[in-house]
Design a protein around this motif. Structure first.
Motif, PDB file in Angstrom:
ATOM      1  N   PHE A 127       0.798  -1.356   0.028  1.00  0.00           N
ATOM      2  CA  PHE A 127       0.215  -0.038  -0.160  1.00  0.00           C
ATOM      3  C   PHE A 127       1.049   1.403   0.157  1.00  0.00           C
ATOM      4  O   PHE A 127       1.921   1.294   0.581  1.00  0.00           O
ATOM      5  N   GLU A 128       0.382   2.234  -0.542  1.00  0.00           N
ATOM      6  CA  GLU A 128       1.252   3.505  -0.770  1.00  0.00           C
ATOM      7  C   GLU A 128       1.413   3.874   0.621  1.00  0.00           C
ATOM      8  O   GLU A 128       2.594   4.705   0.861  1.00  0.00           O
ATOM      9  N   THR A 129       0.690   3.807   1.476  1.00  0.00           N
ATOM     10  CA  THR A 129       0.956   4.424   2.981  1.00  0.00           C
ATOM     11  C   THR A 129       1.755   3.565   3.771  1.00  0.00           C
ATOM     12  O   THR A 129       2.054   4.053   4.964  1.00  0.00           O
ATOM     13  N   ASN A 130       2.339   2.439   3.301  1.00  0.00           N
ATOM     14  CA  ASN A 130       3.132   1.527   4.173  1.00  0.00           C
ATOM     15  C   ASN A 130       4.605   1.946   3.803  1.00  0.00           C
ATOM     16  O   ASN A 130       5.221   0.998   3.126  1.00  0.00           O
ATOM     17  N   SER A 131       5.230   2.953   4.164  1.00  0.00           N
ATOM     18  CA  SER A 131       6.797   3.271   4.037  1.00  0.00           C
ATOM     19  C   SER A 131       7.694   2.127   4.661  1.00  0.00           C
ATOM     20  O   SER A 131       8.789   1.827   3.982  1.00  0.00           O
ATOM     21  N   ALA A 132       7.312   1.850   5.748  1.00  0.00           N
ATOM     22  CA  ALA A 132       8.118   0.779   6.594  1.00  0.00           C
ATOM     23  C   ALA A 132       8.297  -0.401   5.427  1.00  0.00           C
ATOM     24  O   ALA A 132       9.407  -1.260   5.465  1.00  0.00           O
ATOM     25  N   SER A 133       7.287  -0.949   5.082  1.00  0.00           N
ATOM     26  CA  SER A 133       7.307  -2.185   4.272  1.00  0.00           C
ATOM     27  C   SER A 133       8.011  -2.011   3.051  1.00  0.00           C
ATOM     28  O   SER A 133       8.765  -2.902   2.653  1.00  0.00           O
ATOM     29  N   LYS A 134       7.838  -0.954   2.336  1.00  0.00           N
ATOM     30  CA  LYS A 134       8.778  -0.553   1.120  1.00  0.00           C
ATOM     31  C   LYS A 134      10.314  -0.585   1.247  1.00  0.00           C
ATOM     32  O   LYS A 134      10.882  -1.169   0.588  1.00  0.00           O
ATOM     33  N   ARG A 135      10.620  -0.134   2.694  1.00  0.00           N
ATOM     34  CA  ARG A 135      11.745  -0.159   2.852  1.00  0.00           C
ATOM     35  C   ARG A 135      12.332  -1.551   3.027  1.00  0.00           C
ATOM     36  O   ARG A 135      13.515  -1.748   2.935  1.00  0.00           O
ATOM     37  N   VAL A 136      11.537  -2.277   3.793  1.00  0.00           N
ATOM     38  CA  VAL A 136      12.050  -3.620   4.218  1.00  0.00           C
ATOM     39  C   VAL A 136      12.404  -4.298   2.780  1.00  0.00           C
ATOM     40  O   VAL A 136      13.509  -5.120   2.694  1.00  0.00           O
ATOM     41  N   LEU A 137      11.483  -3.992   1.880  1.00  0.00           N
ATOM     42  CA  LEU A 137      11.513  -4.856   0.567  1.00  0.00           C
ATOM     43  C   LEU A 137      12.951  -4.481  -0.006  1.00  0.00           C
ATOM     44  O   LEU A 137      13.721  -5.226  -0.408  1.00  0.00           O
ATOM     45  N   GLU A 138      13.194  -2.924  -0.119  1.00  0.00           N
ATOM     46  CA  GLU A 138      14.425  -2.553  -0.689  1.00  0.00           C
ATOM     47  C   GLU A 138      15.723  -3.046   0.001  1.00  0.00           C
ATOM     48  O   GLU A 138      16.615  -3.507  -0.771  1.00  0.00           O
ATOM     49  N   LYS A 139      15.773  -3.134   1.397  1.00  0.00           N
ATOM     50  CA  LYS A 139      16.749  -3.589   2.250  1.00  0.00           C
ATOM     51  C   LYS A 139      17.058  -5.011   1.772  1.00  0.00           C
ATOM     52  O   LYS A 139      18.120  -5.580   2.064  1.00  0.00           O
ATOM     53  N   ALA A 140      15.857  -5.808   1.407  1.00  0.00           N
ATOM     54  CA  ALA A 140      16.047  -7.169   1.250  1.00  0.00           C
ATOM     55  C   ALA A 140      16.297  -7.617  -0.362  1.00  0.00           C
ATOM     56  O   ALA A 140      16.521  -8.541  -0.892  1.00  0.00           O
ATOM     57  N   GLY A 141      16.581  -6.295  -0.983  1.00  0.00           N
ATOM     58  CA  GLY A 141      16.991  -6.504  -2.606  1.00  0.00           C
ATOM     59  C   GLY A 141      15.850  -6.548  -3.515  1.00  0.00           C
ATOM     60  O   GLY A 141      16.079  -6.849  -4.657  1.00  0.00           O
ATOM     61  N   TYR A 142      14.655  -6.296  -3.078  1.00  0.00           N
ATOM     62  CA  TYR A 142      13.610  -6.174  -3.957  1.00  0.00           C
ATOM     63  C   TYR A 142      13.633  -4.599  -4.766  1.00  0.00           C
ATOM     64  O   TYR A 142      14.144  -3.779  -3.969  1.00  0.00           O
ATOM     65  N   GLU A 143      13.242  -4.304  -6.010  1.00  0.00           N
ATOM     66  CA  GLU A 143      13.084  -3.395  -6.572  1.00  0.00           C
ATOM     67  C   GLU A 143      11.696  -3.105  -6.905  1.00  0.00           C
ATOM     68  O   GLU A 143      11.059  -3.761  -7.251  1.00  0.00           O
ATOM     69  N   LEU A 144      11.482  -1.869  -6.909  1.00  0.00           N
ATOM     70  CA  LEU A 144      10.089  -1.355  -7.426  1.00  0.00           C
ATOM     71  C   LEU A 144       9.969  -1.488  -8.989  1.00  0.00           C
ATOM     72  O   LEU A 144      10.742  -0.621  -9.698  1.00  0.00           O
ATOM     73  N   GLU A 145       8.960  -2.171  -9.133  1.00  0.00           N
ATOM     74  CA  GLU A 145       8.774  -2.396 -10.672  1.00  0.00           C
ATOM     75  C   GLU A 145       7.734  -1.835 -11.244  1.00  0.00           C
ATOM     76  O   GLU A 145       7.779  -1.248 -12.417  1.00  0.00           O
ATOM     77  N   ALA A 146       6.766  -1.187 -10.589  1.00  0.00           N
ATOM     78  CA  ALA A 146       5.659  -0.739 -11.037  1.00  0.00           C
ATOM     79  C   ALA A 146       4.835  -0.094  -9.856  1.00  0.00           C
ATOM     80  O   ALA A 146       4.751  -0.436  -8.640  1.00  0.00           O
ATOM     81  N   VAL A 147       4.137   1.148 -10.150  1.00  0.00           N
ATOM     82  CA  VAL A 147       3.035   1.429  -9.376  1.00  0.00           C
ATOM     83  C   VAL A 147       1.648   1.580 -10.014  1.00  0.00           C
ATOM     84  O   VAL A 147       1.396   2.077 -11.017  1.00  0.00           O
TER      85      VAL A 147
END
Length: 169
Positions: A127-147
Motif C-alpha cells: 500500500f502507498e501508505t506503508n513506507s516501512a514495508s517498502k523499506r524492508v523490501l528494498e533492504k532485502a534486494g527487491y526493486e520497485l517495478e511498478a506503481v
C-alpha cells in the motif's frame, strides 16, 4: 540479526501468541481484507490448521526472533503461465517493528524459495501508505517495478499499490 531470526513451521502451541500479536488494527490496516480484524483465537486456530495442510503452491512460516514467535511470512505460487511467479507477504507484531526482523525474515524466505523451488520471480504489493514495508523490501534486494495507480481499496480509501520484485539470480 540474521542469526537471531528463524523461520519455522506454524504449530498449535503458537495459537495464543498468534491471536495476541495479530489482533492489532495497525497490522490489519496494511494487509489484505482477508486478514481478520479483530483477530480471534478461532482465527489463529484456522490459520494454523490451514498451514499444516500440504500445499505445493503455498509456503507459510512463523517468524521467530530470539526464540520467540513474532509474526508470519508466506509465499503463494501463481498459476498457469505465471507458475514461476509467487507473491510474498509478511507481518510482525507491533513490539517488533523497526528492529530489522522483517528484513531478515524476508531475506531468508526469499533465499529458501529460490533454492528449493522452481519459482524465479517473487513480488510483493505494498500500500502507498506503508513506507516501512517498502523499506524492508528494498533492504532485502527487491526493486520497485511498478506503481498501480488507484488499484486497491482499504477501509474505504482508494490507494496506489507499489509492486516490488526480486528475481532469482
Amino acid at each position: 540479526m540474521q542469526e537471531q531470526v528463524e523461520l519455522r513451521q506454524f504449530h498449535r502451541n503458537m495459537v495464543d501468541r498468534l491471536a495476541l500479536l495479530a489482533d492489532n488494527p495497525k497490522i490489519a490496516a496494511h494487509v489484505r481484507d482477508n486478514f481478520p480484524s479483530p483477530y480471534s483465537l478461532a482465527d489463529a486456530h484456522y490459520w494454523i490448521d490451514m498451514c499444516s495442510k500440504v500445499n505445493a503452491n503455498a509456503f507459510q512460516r512463523a517468524v521467530f526472533y530470539q526464540d520467540e514467535f513474532v509474526g508470519g511470512i508466506g509465499v503463494l505460487r501463481q498459476e498457469d503461465i505465471y507458475r514461476n511467479n509467487a507473491e510474498i507477504g509478511y507481518w510482525l507484531g507491533e513490539p517488533y517493528w523497526g528492529k530489522n526482523i522483517a528484513t531478515a525474515a524476508l531475506v531468508q524466505m526469499t533465499d529458501w524459495i529460490f533454492q528449493n523451488t522452481s519459482i524465479t520471480r517473487l513480488f510483493a504489493g505494498v500500500f502507498e501508505t506503508n513506507s516501512a514495508s517498502k523499506r524492508v523490501l528494498e533492504k532485502a534486494g527487491y526493486e520497485l517495478e511498478a506503481v498501480h495507480h488507484k488499484a486497491i481499496i482499504k477501509n474505504g480509501v482508494v490507494l496506489d499499490e507499489h509492486l516490488f520484485v526480486r528475481l532469482a539470480l
